[in-house]
Each structure stands twice: as C-alpha cells, then as structure tokens.
Design a protein around this motif. Structure first.
Motif, PDB file in Angstrom:
ATOM      1  N   VAL A   1       0.184  -6.427   0.134  1.00 33.24           N
ATOM      2  CA  VAL A   1       0.388  -5.994  -1.173  1.00 33.24           C
ATOM      3  C   VAL A   1      -0.647  -5.096  -1.572  1.00 33.24           C
ATOM      4  N   GLN A   2      -1.931  -5.175  -0.863  1.00 29.90           N
ATOM      5  CA  GLN A   2      -2.996  -4.197  -1.445  1.00 29.90           C
ATOM      6  C   GLN A   2      -2.646  -2.861  -0.767  1.00 29.90           C
ATOM      7  N   THR A   3      -2.075  -2.983   0.478  1.00 26.95           N
ATOM      8  CA  THR A   3      -1.574  -1.749   1.161  1.00 26.95           C
ATOM      9  C   THR A   3      -0.520  -0.864   0.121  1.00 26.95           C
ATOM     10  N   ILE A   4       0.380  -1.526  -0.553  1.00 27.76           N
ATOM     11  CA  ILE A   4       1.088  -0.751  -1.283  1.00 27.76           C
ATOM     12  C   ILE A   4       0.502  -0.497  -2.460  1.00 27.76           C
ATOM     13  N   LYS A   5      -0.457  -1.125  -3.089  1.00 26.81           N
ATOM     14  CA  LYS A   5      -1.003  -0.793  -4.403  1.00 26.81           C
ATOM     15  C   LYS A   5      -1.995   0.441  -4.085  1.00 26.81           C
ATOM     16  N   ASN A   6      -2.515   0.716  -2.919  1.00 24.16           N
ATOM     17  CA  ASN A   6      -3.244   1.413  -2.509  1.00 24.16           C
ATOM     18  C   ASN A   6      -2.870   3.136  -2.142  1.00 24.16           C
ATOM     19  N   ILE A   7      -1.549   3.022  -1.950  1.00 23.98           N
ATOM     20  CA  ILE A   7      -0.837   4.287  -1.542  1.00 23.98           C
ATOM     21  C   ILE A   7      -0.982   5.272  -2.690  1.00 23.98           C
ATOM     22  N   GLN A   8      -1.463   6.444  -2.361  1.00 27.07           N
ATOM     23  CA  GLN A   8      -1.714   7.494  -3.241  1.00 27.07           C
ATOM     24  C   GLN A   8      -0.569   7.907  -4.104  1.00 27.07           C
ATOM     25  N   ASP A   9       0.571   7.934  -3.377  1.00 22.53           N
ATOM     26  CA  ASP A   9       1.811   8.348  -4.187  1.00 22.53           C
ATOM     27  C   ASP A   9       2.045   7.287  -5.324  1.00 22.53           C
ATOM     28  N   VAL A  10       1.902   6.113  -5.001  1.00 20.61           N
ATOM     29  CA  VAL A  10       2.298   5.029  -5.692  1.00 20.61           C
ATOM     30  C   VAL A  10       1.194   4.879  -6.942  1.00 20.61           C
ATOM     31  N   GLU A  11      -0.182   5.223  -6.769  1.00 22.73           N
ATOM     32  CA  GLU A  11      -1.084   5.398  -7.696  1.00 22.73           C
ATOM     33  C   GLU A  11      -0.731   6.091  -8.722  1.00 22.73           C
ATOM     34  N   LEU A  12      -0.211   7.571  -8.288  1.00 19.91           N
ATOM     35  CA  LEU A  12       0.149   8.833  -9.070  1.00 19.91           C
ATOM     36  C   LEU A  12       1.447   8.376  -9.952  1.00 19.91           C
ATOM     37  N   PHE A  13       2.322   7.646  -9.477  1.00 24.50           N
ATOM     38  CA  PHE A  13       3.556   7.428 -10.226  1.00 24.50           C
ATOM     39  C   PHE A  13       3.150   6.682 -11.239  1.00 24.50           C
TER      40      PHE A  13
ATOM     41  N   GLN B   1       5.991 -14.956   6.667  1.00 25.45           N
ATOM     42  CA  GLN B   1       5.013 -15.763   5.890  1.00 25.45           C
ATOM     43  C   GLN B   1       3.870 -14.953   5.480  1.00 25.45           C
ATOM     44  N   LEU B   2       3.253 -14.423   6.378  1.00 27.11           N
ATOM     45  CA  LEU B   2       2.041 -13.603   5.853  1.00 27.11           C
ATOM     46  C   LEU B   2       2.144 -12.617   4.712  1.00 27.11           C
ATOM     47  N   LEU B   3       3.658 -12.170   4.625  1.00 32.42           N
ATOM     48  CA  LEU B   3       3.826 -11.024   3.652  1.00 32.42           C
ATOM     49  C   LEU B   3       3.871 -11.881   2.345  1.00 32.42           C
ATOM     50  N   LEU B   4       4.288 -13.123   2.441  1.00 32.71           N
ATOM     51  CA  LEU B   4       4.501 -13.710   1.155  1.00 32.71           C
ATOM     52  C   LEU B   4       3.190 -14.429   0.573  1.00 32.71           C
ATOM     53  N   ASP B   5       2.052 -14.083   1.205  1.00 31.46           N
ATOM     54  CA  ASP B   5       0.803 -14.745   0.665  1.00 31.46           C
ATOM     55  C   ASP B   5       0.543 -14.357  -0.809  1.00 31.46           C
ATOM     56  N   GLU B   6      -0.369 -15.339  -1.568  1.00 36.49           N
ATOM     57  CA  GLU B   6      -0.905 -14.984  -2.791  1.00 36.49           C
ATOM     58  C   GLU B   6      -1.574 -13.361  -2.874  1.00 36.49           C
ATOM     59  N   PRO B   7      -1.023 -12.582  -3.568  1.00 39.72           N
ATOM     60  CA  PRO B   7      -1.369 -11.208  -3.667  1.00 39.72           C
ATOM     61  C   PRO B   7      -2.863 -10.932  -3.461  1.00 39.72           C
ATOM     62  N   SER B   8      -3.664 -11.656  -4.115  1.00 36.11           N
ATOM     63  CA  SER B   8      -5.199 -11.331  -3.931  1.00 36.11           C
ATOM     64  C   SER B   8      -5.852 -11.337  -2.547  1.00 36.11           C
ATOM     65  N   SER B   9      -5.068 -12.051  -1.643  1.00 40.53           N
ATOM     66  CA  SER B   9      -5.472 -12.116  -0.440  1.00 40.53           C
ATOM     67  C   SER B   9      -4.408 -11.614   0.572  1.00 40.53           C
ATOM     68  N   ASN B  10      -3.449 -10.889  -0.132  1.00 42.92           N
ATOM     69  CA  ASN B  10      -2.477 -10.331   0.610  1.00 42.92           C
ATOM     70  C   ASN B  10      -2.813  -8.792   1.107  1.00 42.92           C
ATOM     71  N   GLN B  11      -2.968  -8.608   2.378  1.00 44.64           N
ATOM     72  CA  GLN B  11      -3.326  -7.112   2.717  1.00 44.64           C
ATOM     73  C   GLN B  11      -1.888  -6.266   2.372  1.00 44.64           C
TER      74      GLN B  11
ATOM     75  N   SER C   1      11.721 -10.189   3.336  1.00 39.55           N
ATOM     76  CA  SER C   1      10.395 -10.215   2.767  1.00 39.55           C
ATOM     77  C   SER C   1       9.530  -9.008   2.729  1.00 39.55           C
ATOM     78  N   ILE C   2       9.866  -7.819   3.406  1.00 43.18           N
ATOM     79  CA  ILE C   2       9.524  -6.532   3.376  1.00 43.18           C
ATOM     80  C   ILE C   2       9.929  -6.124   1.953  1.00 43.18           C
ATOM     81  N   TRP C   3      11.350  -5.723   1.940  1.00 41.79           N
ATOM     82  CA  TRP C   3      12.063  -5.482   0.834  1.00 41.79           C
ATOM     83  C   TRP C   3      11.602  -6.098  -0.489  1.00 41.79           C
ATOM     84  N   SER C   4      11.617  -7.271  -0.316  1.00 42.38           N
ATOM     85  CA  SER C   4      11.450  -8.115  -1.624  1.00 42.38           C
ATOM     86  C   SER C   4       9.918  -8.084  -2.218  1.00 42.38           C
ATOM     87  N   VAL C   5       9.064  -8.050  -1.299  1.00 42.05           N
ATOM     88  CA  VAL C   5       7.555  -7.995  -1.968  1.00 42.05           C
ATOM     89  C   VAL C   5       7.153  -6.525  -2.148  1.00 42.05           C
TER      90      VAL C   5
END
Length: 373
Positions: A350-362, A338-348, A133-137
């Motif tokens: 997924v938001q953690t990945i999105k907010n990583i500075q290196d990810v935003e820059l990429f 199971q928490l990892l696979l929650d719907e993205p809008s409420s999935n903390q 789940s970690i890898w896939s998400v």
C-alpha cells in the motif's frame, strides 16, 4: 494715473509672456497634481497587491495543510477500515485451506491423478487470489483517495464560503453528515457487492493463462512476472471499456441529470444534490484517461514489488536466476496474497502505491479540481 498707464503699457508689452508664463505654471501645477495622484494610486495598488499576495500565500498554505490532512485521513482511517473488510471477504471467496487440507490428509491415500487434480486447482486458485488481491488493493487504495480528496475539497470550499459570509451561502448545497458517511461507505461496495463477479472473471483469466503451465515447469523471476501480467491483461480486456468500474461503483453512480447539464441543458451543478455531485465526480474521475494511466502505473509497480519479494528467501538472497518448480512456487504465491491484504499502516505494498510519483501528482491535481466536473 501714471501708475495705471504704466501698468497698461507694461501689460501691452508683456501680455504674451505673462499669459505663456501663467499657462506654463498652470500646466506644471496640473501635471504635478496628476503625478501626485498617480503616485498615490500606485502606492495604493502596491499595498493592495502586497495584501493580496499575503492572502494568496495564506490560502495556499491553508490548502496545502488541508490537502496533507486529507491524505492522512485516507491512509489512517478510511483505507484501513475498508481494507480490513476487503481482506475478510477475499479470504471467504477464495479459501485455499480446503484444498490444502485435502492434500495433507490424503497424502498417503490419494491416487496420483487425484493429487495432480487438487494441485492444479490449487495452482489456479492461488494465482486467482494473488491477482485478485493485487487488483483489489490497488483499486481500493486509489478509490479511497479519490473519494477523500473529492469530499475534502468540497468541505474546504463550504468552510471558506461560511468564513467569507458569501451571499452565495444561502444557495450553497452544504454536505450533510449522513450523505458524507454514505458516500465514504461506497468504499465497501467492492467487498460487499463487486467481489463475487470480480473473482469469477479473475479465475477465468487465471485458468486461461495457466492452462499451459505445468506443475513441473520451472518459474524464474521473468516467467512469474509475465504470468501475473498476462492474467491481469486478460482480465482487464474482458467486456466493454471500463467494465471494471462495475466492481467499484453501483450502476446509478453516474446520474443522467448531471450528465445532461454538461451537454448544454439549463440544469447547473448547484441544482444537483451534494451527494449526487460527489458520486458523479467520482464516476467522472474513475472513467478519465488520467485515472486509467495511474492504475496502469500502480499495477505495474506493485507486480514488480511482489515478484521481487516472492523470489527472496528468508536469508535475503534472491533466486532469480535458478528459479523453482511451479509446484513449489504455489505456496509462496498464496502466502503473498495474504501479505497484500495486511493493515495499510504496516503494508509495504500500500505504501508502494502511495509513494509513486505519478500517483502523488494525480491526487494533487484532483484536489485542485482539474479532473472533475
């Protein structure tokens, strides 16, 4: 007659001065006209530069707005649909309820060796599901945004060409709506085709790492973190470099014709169908060192967040120092999957990945076409 002789005499005496004066006056007039023309040209250039700066600012604002729109589309439309399918498929491939029900129902009838065998299987499958789940998400979150940014940039360029009525428009290969849908549907390749092989190899990695871990062993924050990282590292080191791409993309994603054009053949990018361009750019981005670095940062950040949450009980107090027996940790590990696979809008996560500075820059660089073909 006298006037004529006077003028002639005057001309003879002052001829040089008159010629010099006329020359100076002529030169002055010429320089004045030259200066006036130069001043006028400078004014025109300044006006042109001002218009160009205004246009550049307008284009930058439009691109920024379009870029932000693309990110919202990825977060609110494309990713939720793909995540829902992925969640269903992971739960199908790694259904832990069979083992847990056997343990519950056989609590008083199973022998100790049978219970230990079931718990050992549950231990491996729980960690397999968590790390899968970690890898896939992580990969799906990044992959969808790669797709949407590549597609969005192409659409923006096509729209700009149309607005400019460019002579290149007739030669431009605009994106067909069907191709667009097929391209975005590639986000489901992991869930529909890549997952069985992914689960098989992830389970092999988990079994290797956990074979020395006993159910009575005490796991604290650091030991759990190390265990998850070891499973991920073991999995990522399997096979050839970038072997994990086969779980995300079909084998024909990298097209020989476009690869050949990069090595000096006569084929140019505009000769390649738009859908093939999109797929080849996606393959190029995923195989780049920049994407590999973003994956590493994202996985590390996500593992840190997950381990922290596993060791926080309902009262909000952490149990990092004391730890707990692995047998008690297994249910928490399964629950976190199971928490990892929650719907993205409420999935903390997924938001953690999105907010990583290196990810935003990429993705900012990707949208600007600095990493693609």
């Amino acid at each position: 007659m006298e006037f004529f002789l006077f003028n002639k005499s005057f001309w003879r005496r002052h001829k040089k001065k008159i010629l010099v004066s006329l020359g100076v006056a002529g030169t002055g007039y010429f320089l004045y006209k030259l200066y006036d023309a130069h001043k006028h040209r400078l004014a025109e250039l300044e006006s042109e530069l001002a218009v160009r700066r205004e246009n550049d600012e307008s284009i930058k604002a439009q691109m920024q707005e379009h870029f932000e729109t693309i990110q919202r589309i990825a977060s609110t439309t494309t990713l939720p649909r793909a995540m829902n399918f992925l969640s269903t498929r992971i739960n199908e491939e790694l259904n832990l309820s069979v083992l847990t029900e056997r343990l519950k129902q056989g609590k008083d009838v199973l022998t100790l060796p049978e219970k230990l065998e079931l718990w050992d299987k549950l231990k491996v499958l729980s960690f397999t599901k968590l790390v899968t789940s970690i890898w896939s998400v992580t990969m799906l979150s990044l992959f969808v945004r790669v797709q949407v940014n590549i597609l969005g940039r192409h659409l923006y360029i096509d729209i700009a060409r149309c607005q400019e009525s460019s002579p290149l428009l007739e030669e431009a290969s605009l994106i067909d709506q069907d191709d667009e849908q097929i391209f975005l549907a590639r986000a489901d390749f992991l869930a529909s085709h890549g997952l069985p092989a992914l689960v098989f190899n992830m389970q092999a990695a988990a079994s290797e790492v956990l074979k020395s871990k006993q159910l009575k062993d005490v796991f604290d924050h650091l030991i759990l973190h190390e265990t998850i990282v070891q499973v991920l590292d073991t999995f990522m080191s399997m096979g050839r470099p970038h072997h994990w791409m086969e779980y995300l993309l079909p084998e024909d994603a990298k097209l020989p014709s476009l690869t050949a054009s990069q090595s000096g053949d006569n084929l140019i990018i505009s000769d390649v169908p738009k859908f093939d361009q999109l797929m080849t750019e996606t393959h190029t981005v995923l195989s780049s060192n920049e994407f590999t670095n973003v994956v590493d940062v994202s996985l590390k950040t996500l593992v840190n967040a997950i381990v922290r949450d596993i060791f926080v009980d309902q009262s909000g107090a952490g149990s990092h120092s004391s730890g707990m027996a692995l047998v008690k940790l297994v249910p928490r590990v399964a629950q976190m999957s199971q928490l990892l696979l929650d719907e993205p809008s409420s999935n903390q996560f997924v938001q953690t990945i999105k907010n990583i500075q290196d990810v935003e820059l990429f993705f900012t660089i990707l949208y600007a076409n600095a990493l693609t073909v």
